[in-house]
Design an enzyme around this catalytic site. Sequence first.
Site, PDB file in Angstrom:
ATOM      1  N   ASP A 180       0.815  -1.222   0.000  1.00 27.98           N
ATOM      2  CA  ASP A 180       0.000   0.000   0.000  1.00 27.98           C
ATOM      3  C   ASP A 180       0.845   1.268   0.000  1.00 27.98           C
ATOM      4  O   ASP A 180       0.308   2.364  -0.003  1.00 27.98           O
ATOM      5  CB  ASP A 180      -0.931  -0.006   1.221  1.00 27.98           C
ATOM      6  CG  ASP A 180      -2.061   1.006   1.111  1.00 27.98           C
ATOM      7  OD1 ASP A 180      -2.545   1.237  -0.008  1.00 27.98           O
ATOM      8  OD2 ASP A 180      -2.454   1.582   2.139  1.00 27.98           O
TER       9      ASP A 180
ATOM     10  N   SER B 182      -7.068   5.175  -0.121  1.00 20.95           N
ATOM     11  CA  SER B 182      -7.309   3.876  -0.739  1.00 20.95           C
ATOM     12  C   SER B 182      -8.771   3.496  -0.535  1.00 20.95           C
ATOM     13  O   SER B 182      -9.331   3.696   0.548  1.00 20.95           O
ATOM     14  CB  SER B 182      -6.410   2.810  -0.109  1.00 20.95           C
ATOM     15  OG  SER B 182      -5.046   3.152  -0.240  1.00 20.95           O
TER      16      SER B 182
ATOM     17  N   GLN C 199      -5.508  -2.020  -6.903  1.00 21.34           N
ATOM     18  CA  GLN C 199      -6.124  -1.110  -5.940  1.00 21.34           C
ATOM     19  C   GLN C 199      -6.852   0.009  -6.669  1.00 21.34           C
ATOM     20  O   GLN C 199      -6.365   0.526  -7.670  1.00 21.34           O
ATOM     21  CB  GLN C 199      -5.081  -0.492  -5.011  1.00 21.34           C
ATOM     22  CG  GLN C 199      -5.662   0.416  -3.928  1.00 21.34           C
ATOM     23  CD  GLN C 199      -4.591   1.038  -3.039  1.00 21.34           C
ATOM     24  OE1 GLN C 199      -4.107   2.121  -3.314  1.00 21.34           O
ATOM     25  NE2 GLN C 199      -4.221   0.333  -1.976  1.00 21.34           N
TER      26      GLN C 199
END
Length: 297
Positions: free
Chosen positions: A210, A234, A284
């Site tokens: 991430d 996110s 993502q």
Amino acid sequence: MNSALKELLDLLDLEQIELDIFRGRSPEERIQRVFGGQVAAQALVAAGRTVPADRMVHSLHAYFIRPGDPAVPIVYNVDRVRDGRSFNTRRITAIQHGKAIFSMSASFHISENGLEHQTVAMPPVPEPESLETFQQRMLDVVGDDPAWREWLSKPRPVDVRYVHRLPWEAPADDAGAPVVSDENHVWFRYEADLPDDPLLHVVLAAYASDFTLVDTVLLAHGRAWGAADISGASLDHAMWFHRPLRADEWVLYAQESPWSGGARGLARGQMFTASGELAVSVVQECLIRVGDDVTKS
């Protein structure tokens, strides 16, 4: 092992407070919200502690629902959706202040033999030892700013080395327009001899996954975090674990952003071992707001 990595490993050692209920905490530092990679990694730890040791996670699908509060613990509830002969399925919910802040579904699989192929090759990139560390390169960006230089002097749990330019370097072409890129390749490695626990290594890969995906979307527009007119987060996160990897050895995280629009952006990543084996695939979607829209909830 530096103090930052010791702290991270301690954060990942969740407290079990009841059957299938675990409690985690955040670092003792001033941050506005919990890092998404931390929540995903802790949720995966919680799930992994409810399956037999011979089952390894092969995929996870997660949603970031609310910002995490770093000042209070996070409670992870694990739902044993299915225990089969070959697969185990878990649903994990992270809760703070009585509300869900994160949810994940994870599937675990026994080791089996089967057909094998890999059609994608690791991008040709410089060796990690030939690249400067993130901290070294950022020092040139922040100049003499004492607050930034103090932040950069702190130890970090993972060594990250960008193959391409940093998002904050933002060079311009001869016409003054920002130089854009749809690729963002970084090497990363946790600098310690870690235990051989396979779950720990995939959890650390999830934590690192991430770090730079949203950066990849912004690079496609010549932008970077930190600007007053940019905000984001996110939204969801998916990972597929194809083969074992060691987080204490160099991993190339090759990322790209094929699309953005409607205040959202999509980023894809592939993690390769130093020998070129594809170990992990990541996708993502993120929220990115620009200008007057940055204050919307």
